[in-house]
Design a protein around this motif. Structure first.
Motif, short mmCIF file in Angstrom:
data_model
loop_
_atom_site.label_atom_id
_atom_site.label_comp_id
_atom_site.label_asym_id
_atom_site.label_seq_id
_atom_site.Cartn_x
_atom_site.Cartn_y
_atom_site.Cartn_z
N PHE A 74 -8.48 12.78 -8.76
CA PHE A 74 -7.44 11.87 -7.87
C PHE A 74 -7.41 12.58 -6.37
CE2 PHE A 74 -5.80 11.49 -11.94
CZ PHE A 74 -5.91 9.11 -11.92
N SER A 75 -7.00 13.89 -6.00
CA SER A 75 -6.53 14.37 -5.21
C SER A 75 -7.86 14.09 -4.12
CB SER A 75 -6.03 15.54 -4.76
OG SER A 75 -7.05 16.38 -6.25
N LEU A 76 -9.23 14.81 -4.21
CA LEU A 76 -10.41 14.55 -3.57
C LEU A 76 -11.25 13.38 -3.15
CD1 LEU A 76 -12.26 17.13 -1.94
CD2 LEU A 76 -13.98 16.76 -4.10
N GLY A 279 2.62 15.55 -5.24
CA GLY A 279 2.28 15.60 -3.78
C GLY A 279 1.65 14.61 -3.12
N ILE A 280 0.10 14.08 -4.18
CA ILE A 280 -0.99 13.29 -3.63
C ILE A 280 -0.65 12.41 -2.71
CG2 ILE A 280 -2.60 14.59 -5.09
CD1 ILE A 280 -3.03 11.66 -6.16
N ASP A 281 0.29 12.12 -2.84
CA ASP A 281 0.57 10.56 -2.49
C ASP A 281 1.20 10.61 -0.59
OD1 ASP A 281 4.23 10.58 -2.46
OD2 ASP A 281 3.23 11.77 -3.76
N ILE A 282 1.97 12.07 -0.27
CA ILE A 282 1.97 12.39 0.57
C ILE A 282 0.89 12.33 1.82
CG2 ILE A 282 3.14 14.11 2.20
CD1 ILE A 282 5.14 15.41 0.31
N LEU A 283 -0.44 12.46 1.24
CA LEU A 283 -2.18 12.70 1.72
C LEU A 283 -1.38 11.11 2.41
CD1 LEU A 283 -2.19 15.10 0.33
CD2 LEU A 283 -4.69 14.32 0.10
N PHE A 284 -1.16 10.31 1.51
CA PHE A 284 -1.38 8.92 2.14
C PHE A 284 -0.29 8.02 3.09
CE2 PHE A 284 -1.13 3.98 0.57
CZ PHE A 284 -1.98 3.91 2.15
N THR A 285 0.95 9.27 2.83
CA THR A 285 2.44 8.54 3.84
C THR A 285 2.03 9.51 5.03
OG1 THR A 285 3.69 7.98 1.58
CG2 THR A 285 4.77 8.66 3.22
N GLU A 286 1.90 10.30 5.40
CA GLU A 286 1.76 10.58 6.02
C GLU A 286 0.20 10.57 7.74
OE1 GLU A 286 4.31 12.07 7.74
OE2 GLU A 286 5.37 11.75 5.61
N VAL A 287 -0.29 10.12 7.16
CA VAL A 287 -2.36 9.62 7.73
C VAL A 287 -1.18 9.40 9.01
CG1 VAL A 287 -2.01 7.22 6.61
CG2 VAL A 287 -4.49 8.60 7.39
#
Length: 788
Positions: A74-76, A279-287
């Motif tokens: 998922f994350s990688l 918290g992996i959704d934050i990777l996408f949200t804060e891009v």
């Protein structure tokens, strides 16, 4: 010359490299905190329930293998490799996907959609144009079936409600999990004492939100970096000290052995294992705040290896000390470094909580911008961090809910069950939106969209099934909270849309305006009247209602429509659309203020907006005289053609801005004589405000003056001078104060939603003047009854 050019390029490359490294460094404090603190509770949640009876090395190795491949897949693979490539003008998140679908898939339900929206520089995107793509029957579905638009909106609101629920659960599980480490040093420590400590820490966090984080934000990244280095070092120590063979579990064959050993109990445990990707959704949200490349570098080369080492180390420890599963992380910490690790853990969870709260405020702001959230006060100060906002009402609601979850939980396992459901539901909805975007936005084949959904969605559905099995063990909390949030947002959207349709159907015909004559059959007094309306065309019924009760109005009339366009940001030079209503002698204008769903109003006071509006109208008058407007025989514009005035190179050059100090009373009872030219009356008003208004504050006024009065056209000069003269007399804001009620013969459900729920929300949310930052001393409210 060649050597100078090479030196210049080298300096430019060094500057870009430094900026990139700075983004990588800053991303640790905002993006990765939630993901980095998940080792505090993953193994405990995974081995909750009947899986705790499988006390063997094979079970622990299998659990680690599940966690490792879940984190990697998922994350990688999904987020770092694929999702970070998806953006809307550099922005990510569920609303970025929804915005793309609205623009290119025609799913928008936003009011006031106009052809001019497509002329925005941020509206179109390279590779997203659908003009050359043949329209299949499925691609035409949004045009044929409006229910598909509503279904997509509900799906997006469901994701937003889960994101708000995470704003409740993340601080609770993070802070409680970090403080629970005290049990390792004191077995007699009462659970209530730890919950009380966590409650005090959380209350302090919420209370201090209004102050902003700009003073302490510089420590966020160092804290998370120190935490990641600490857990990586602990992981290496535990691997070497307890079980070096743990590396064998990196093979996916151990997943097969795990499920062969545990059966259905292992399937249920997936609900706890999935917490490793919270918290992996934050990777996408804060891009958008950082960049895709900086987040990829930070995650792939630092965060991911540290997390893998920590999970390996905990598994190595548990394979020899299974009885310590309830406090696996802190039990694996050597006594010599226990207290430093505990302090760093608490600091890291505070940073995580702050980042999640900021993300929740941003989600609420975007819902509000799209007309799907009750009016709230959105605070942004120029000294704060870029894009940081604060929503007082939401802050206190989250504080109450977070405190209730913290005090009501018997242990973090129940919070973890709730956390897993909210997080995985959000991930699954994001996958669904990406699948729709592949077909409707990027115009790829339906087979590719389905393949993406099956590849990721099938695995996510498995995790969802495992999570929903735990509904009775705390999993009902996110379902309850998200249902309340979703119902609130849907009802507000439903009521607001009904009001907009009512305004659209009852707007005044242009023929009626023209028959009144240039004075509109009323007394025109000096000054400027700004009439706020939801309509981007036509004259609202609010205007006729005002004239019926008080047959007098201001010399200059401007109908202002503050609307949201489905783009993240609208460039400042494209924000104002200005047009004319009726002939020139009517002195009536229309101004549409275009905002993106992520735009934040950074004007320090109302004078900034007033001056920008006056300059825009003056520029429009000049452009119209030069042939930029469609005219009537007397030079007016009946059709109401709009012009983007700030795109002109000469915008604002004729005006000068000066600052003067004065007092402003925030009390609505203040005498409204600020527009008077009498110095005596102004002095009396200042004395009145000081004595009667306890909230009077010192304020800097920004005055607008016309410094260049040279115009080729004398009529243009006369009209601009009249505009500036009216500005000196003051600006009044006219806004409708509505009372909505469903028709007596409407279905029961509609009467319940409009008369009870929507009416309750409208009466208990912020007034429109507060949400629009309208000064109370210049406000005129017009009562309106809506029969929906």
């Amino acid at each position: 010359m060649c050597s100078l050019f090479l030196l210049f390029k080298q300096d430019e490359n060094k500057t870009r490299s430094k900026h990139f490294l700075l983004l990588v460094y800053q991303s640790f404090g905002i993006v990765f905190g939630d993901l980095a603190t998940s080792p505090l509770y993953v193994y405990r949640s995974a081995f909750a329930g009947r899986l705790r009876h499988y006390q063997s090395e094979e079970a622990v190795f299998g659990a680690f293998s599940v966690i490792f491949w879940t984190l990697s897949f998922f994350s990688l693979f999904k987020y770092a490799v694929f999702m970070l490539s998806v953006n809307d003008n550099g922005e990510g998140g569920i609303f970025a996907l929804y915005s793309l679908l609205c623009r290119h898939g025609k799913f928008s339900l936003l009011p006031n959609q106009q052809a001019s929206d497509e002329e925005l520089s941020t509206y179109q995107h390279a590779g997203y144009s659908n003009r050359s793509v043949p329209a299949s029957s499925f691609r035409r579905l949004p045009d044929r079936d409006k229910k598909s638009k509503l279904a997509l909106l509900i799906l997006v609101l469901m994701a937003a409600s889960m994101a708000m629920t995470l704003g409740v659960l993340t601080p609770a599980i993070s802070v409680v999990s970090s403080i629970e480490g005290l049990k390792v040093q004191s077995n007699d420590l009462n659970h209530r004492i730890m919950v009380a400590l966590a409650g005090v820490l959380l209350l302090s966090l919420f209370v201090l939100q209004y102050q902003g984080t700009h003073k302490v934000a510089f420590i966020f990244s160092p804290v998370v970096l120190l935490w990641l280095l600490s857990i990586a070092a602990l992981g290496v120590y535990n691997i070497m000290h307890w079980n070096p063979r743990i590396y064998e579990a990196l093979s996916p064959i151990y997943i097969y052995r795990f499920f062969r050993l545990t059966g259905i109990d292992g399937l249920i445990s997936l609900g706890g294992a999935l917490l490793c990707i919270t918290g992996i959704d934050i990777l996408f949200t804060e891009v958008g705040q950082f960049s895709a490349s900086s987040i990829r570098v930070a995650f792939c080369f630092f965060v991911y290896p540290c997390l893998v080492l920590q999970y390996m180390g905990q598994a190595a420890f548990l394979s020899k000390n299974f009885s310590a599963i309830s406090l696996s992380f802190y039990a694996s910490v050597p006594d010599a470094v226990f207290w430093p690790v505990l302090v760093i853990a608490i600091l890291a969870t505070v940073v995580v909580s702050q980042a999640v709260l900021s993300a929740t405020f941003s989600t609420v702001k975007q819902c509000h911008a799209l007309g799907c959230f009750p009016r709230v006060k959105i605070v942004h100060k120029s000294k704060w961090i870029d894009r940081q906002i604060y929503v007082p009402e939401i802050n206190w609601i989250l504080m109450v809910l977070c405190s209730a979850v913290t005090l009501g939980s018997q242990d973090t396992t129940r919070i973890g069950n709730a956390y897993g459901i909210a997080s995985m539901t959000l991930i699954f909805i994001t996958t669904s939106l990406i699948s729709l975007s592949i077909y409707f936005v990027w115009h790829k084949g339906l087979a590719l969209a389905l393949s993406f959904f099956i590849l990721f969605g099938s695995i996510e559905l498995t995790f969802l099934f495992s999570s929903y099995i735990r509904i009775l063990q705390g999993g009902w909390v996110p379902l309850l909270l998200s249902s309340i949030f979703l119902f609130t947002m849907f009802v507000w959207h439903y009521g607001s849309r009904k009001k907009y349709l009512y305004d659209q159907n009852h707007k005044l015909p242009m023929k009626w305006i023209l028959t009144l004559g240039s004075d509109l059959g009323i007394v025109r007094v000096p000054g400027i009247g700004l009439i706020y309306t939801h309509l981007a065309n036509g004259v609202p019924a609010t205007f006729s209602h005002f004239l019926t009760n008080l047959p007098a109005f201001y010399q200059i009339i401007v109908f202002v429509c503050d609307k949201t366009v489905p783009v993240p940001f609208v460039p400042q030079k494209e924000r104002y659309l200005v047009g004319r209503i009726g002939p020139k002698s009517y002195r009536m204008y229309r101004c549409i203020v275009q905002n993106g769903y992520k735009d934040v109003n950074e004007n320090e006071n109302e004078y900034d907006f007033e001056n920008a509006l006056i300059m825009s109208i003056a520029e429009f008058i000049q452009l119209e005289a030069e042939g930029g407007g469609s005219g009537t025989p007397d030079g007016g514009s009946i059709g109401g053609r709009l012009a983007v005035v700030k795109s002109s190179e000469n915008f604002g050059k004729r005006f000068g801005i000066s600052k003067s100090n004065g007092f402003e009373g925030t009390s609505s009872s203040s005498l409204n004589i600020t527009s008077s030219k009498s110095a005596t009356l102004l002095k009396l008003k200042m004395m009145y405000d000081e004595q009667e208004s306890p909230e009077v504050k010192f304020k800097t006024r920004v005055q607008l003056t016309l410094v260049d009065t040279r115009y080729k056209d004398s009529f243009v000069k006369e009209e601009v001078m009249r505009l500036m003269e009216a500005k000196k007399f003051g600006v009044a804001y006219v806004i409708g104060h509505s009372n909505s009620k469903a028709k007596w013969n409407s279905p029961f459900l509609k009467r319940f939603l409009i008369n009870i729920v929507y009416s309750f929300l409208r009466k208990n949310c912020r007034a429109p003047s507060i949400a629009l930052s309208i000064p109370q001393t210049s406000l005129i409210e017009v009562g309106m009854n809506y029969t929906l």
